[in-house]
Design an enzyme around this catalytic site. Sequence first.
Site, PDB file in Angstrom:
ATOM      1  N   ASP A   9       0.881  -1.159   0.000  1.00 20.20           N
ATOM      2  CA  ASP A   9       0.000   0.000   0.000  1.00 20.20           C
ATOM      3  C   ASP A   9       0.932   1.227   0.000  1.00 20.20           C
ATOM      4  O   ASP A   9       2.117   1.094   0.310  1.00 20.20           O
ATOM      5  CB  ASP A   9      -0.850  -0.071   1.281  1.00 20.20           C
ATOM      6  CG  ASP A   9      -1.653   1.173   1.503  1.00 20.20           C
ATOM      7  OD1 ASP A   9      -2.351   1.602   0.574  1.00 20.20           O
ATOM      8  OD2 ASP A   9      -1.587   1.727   2.622  1.00 20.20           O
ATOM      9  N   ASP A  11      -0.036   5.088   0.993  1.00 17.21           N
ATOM     10  CA  ASP A  11      -0.230   6.012   2.114  1.00 17.21           C
ATOM     11  C   ASP A  11      -0.244   5.246   3.429  1.00 17.21           C
ATOM     12  O   ASP A  11      -1.089   4.380   3.643  1.00 17.21           O
ATOM     13  CB  ASP A  11      -1.566   6.752   1.966  1.00 17.21           C
ATOM     14  CG  ASP A  11      -1.510   7.787   0.861  1.00 17.21           C
ATOM     15  OD1 ASP A  11      -0.399   8.246   0.544  1.00 17.21           O
ATOM     16  OD2 ASP A  11      -2.572   8.138   0.328  1.00 17.21           O
TER      17      ASP A  11
HETATM   18  P1  B16 Z   1      -6.707  10.181  -3.585  1.00 12.21           P
HETATM   19  P2  B16 Z   1      -3.691   4.133   0.044  1.00 12.21           P
HETATM   20  C1  B16 Z   1      -5.561   6.054   0.090  1.00 12.21           C
HETATM   21  O1  B16 Z   1      -4.273   5.632  -0.201  1.00 12.21           O
HETATM   22  C2  B16 Z   1      -5.589   6.902   1.362  1.00 12.21           C
HETATM   23  O2  B16 Z   1      -5.258   6.101   2.479  1.00 12.21           O
HETATM   24  C3  B16 Z   1      -6.982   7.471   1.556  1.00 12.21           C
HETATM   25  O3  B16 Z   1      -7.020   8.283   2.707  1.00 12.21           O
HETATM   26  C4  B16 Z   1      -7.361   8.286   0.316  1.00 12.21           C
HETATM   27  O4  B16 Z   1      -8.687   8.812   0.420  1.00 12.21           O
HETATM   28  C5  B16 Z   1      -7.257   7.392  -0.916  1.00 12.21           C
HETATM   29  O5  B16 Z   1      -5.935   6.889  -1.017  1.00 12.21           O
HETATM   30  C6  B16 Z   1      -7.583   8.142  -2.196  1.00 12.21           C
HETATM   31  O6  B16 Z   1      -6.585   9.101  -2.427  1.00 12.21           O
HETATM   32  O7  B16 Z   1      -7.720  11.196  -3.156  1.00 12.21           O
HETATM   33  O8  B16 Z   1      -5.301  10.721  -3.667  1.00 12.21           O
HETATM   34  O9  B16 Z   1      -7.124   9.456  -4.848  1.00 12.21           O
HETATM   35  O10 B16 Z   1      -3.643   3.969   1.531  1.00 12.21           O
HETATM   36  O11 B16 Z   1      -4.593   3.145  -0.671  1.00 12.21           O
HETATM   37  O12 B16 Z   1      -2.328   4.231  -0.587  1.00 12.21           O
HETATM   38 MG    MG Z   2      -2.823   3.121   3.430  1.00 12.84          MG
END
Ligand code: B16
Ligand code: MG
Length: 227
Positions: A9, A11
């Site tokens: 993953d 984030d």
């Molecule tokens: P975006 P991951 C996720 O990343 C985040 O944890 C989540 O908080 C966020 O809303 C989602 O990506 C979408 O992100 O707005 O940049 O498309 O943990 O799957 O890497």
């Molecule tokens: Mg994450």
Amino acid sequence: MKPQAVIFDLDGVITDTAHLHFVAWRTVAAEAGIVIDEHFNDGLKGISRMASLERILRHGGKEAEFDQAAREAVAARKNAIYVDALSQLTPESVLPGIPALLAELKAQGVKIGLASVSLNAPAILRALGLQTHFDFCADAGKLRRSKPDPEIFLAACAGLNVTPAQCIGVEDAQAGIEAINASGMLSVGIGKGLRQADLLLESTVELTWSRLQHFWNQQQREHAPSH
Ligand code: B16
Ligand code: MG
């Protein structure tokens, strides 16, 4: 014995942008008259942009006031604030232990995949200087079902040409652990309070190749057919 691939993953595992997401969501939520705090934000980890907005509107009891066009406008504004904040990211923003692990996986011939639901993942990897380190990044824009559905992890396995049973997935979100487990991969959770992770580590500092290799061998022994 070793895994064929490790799928990460982004984030919360490779870098920590949760606070940047929080500040952007808090701004647009306040504009809609909704208050959110860091605890509420924890529940948005691993949840897609539109699904996050839906949760915020539900939290504020304002779902009926926002039709699809209004929701898209709020999501676009949140993303503009977030993308602006991403300019703070540098290679220093990579979480501890990750550069060494990526180098070791490469040296071991273990493939490296990315399974992030963030549509900003390519820009984040560039800002971190990691864009060439991944053998395959699943495209969040092509996803039909968000985590906890296993779709993104299965897409990463397909792109790497490996089967889930040959892989380890690493996640910081509950929805992500459930997605990894549902895909048939072994799951490693980063952080406290995650349920159902096959291995739970407190932080990326503990996420070393030797730890993963030990975990892999132990799991293979436990699940080997007995004679
Ligand atoms: P975006 P991951 C996720 O990343 C985040 O944890 C989540 O908080 C966020 O809303 C989602 O990506 C979408 O992100 O707005 O940049 O498309 O943990 O799957 O890497
Ligand atoms: Mg994450």
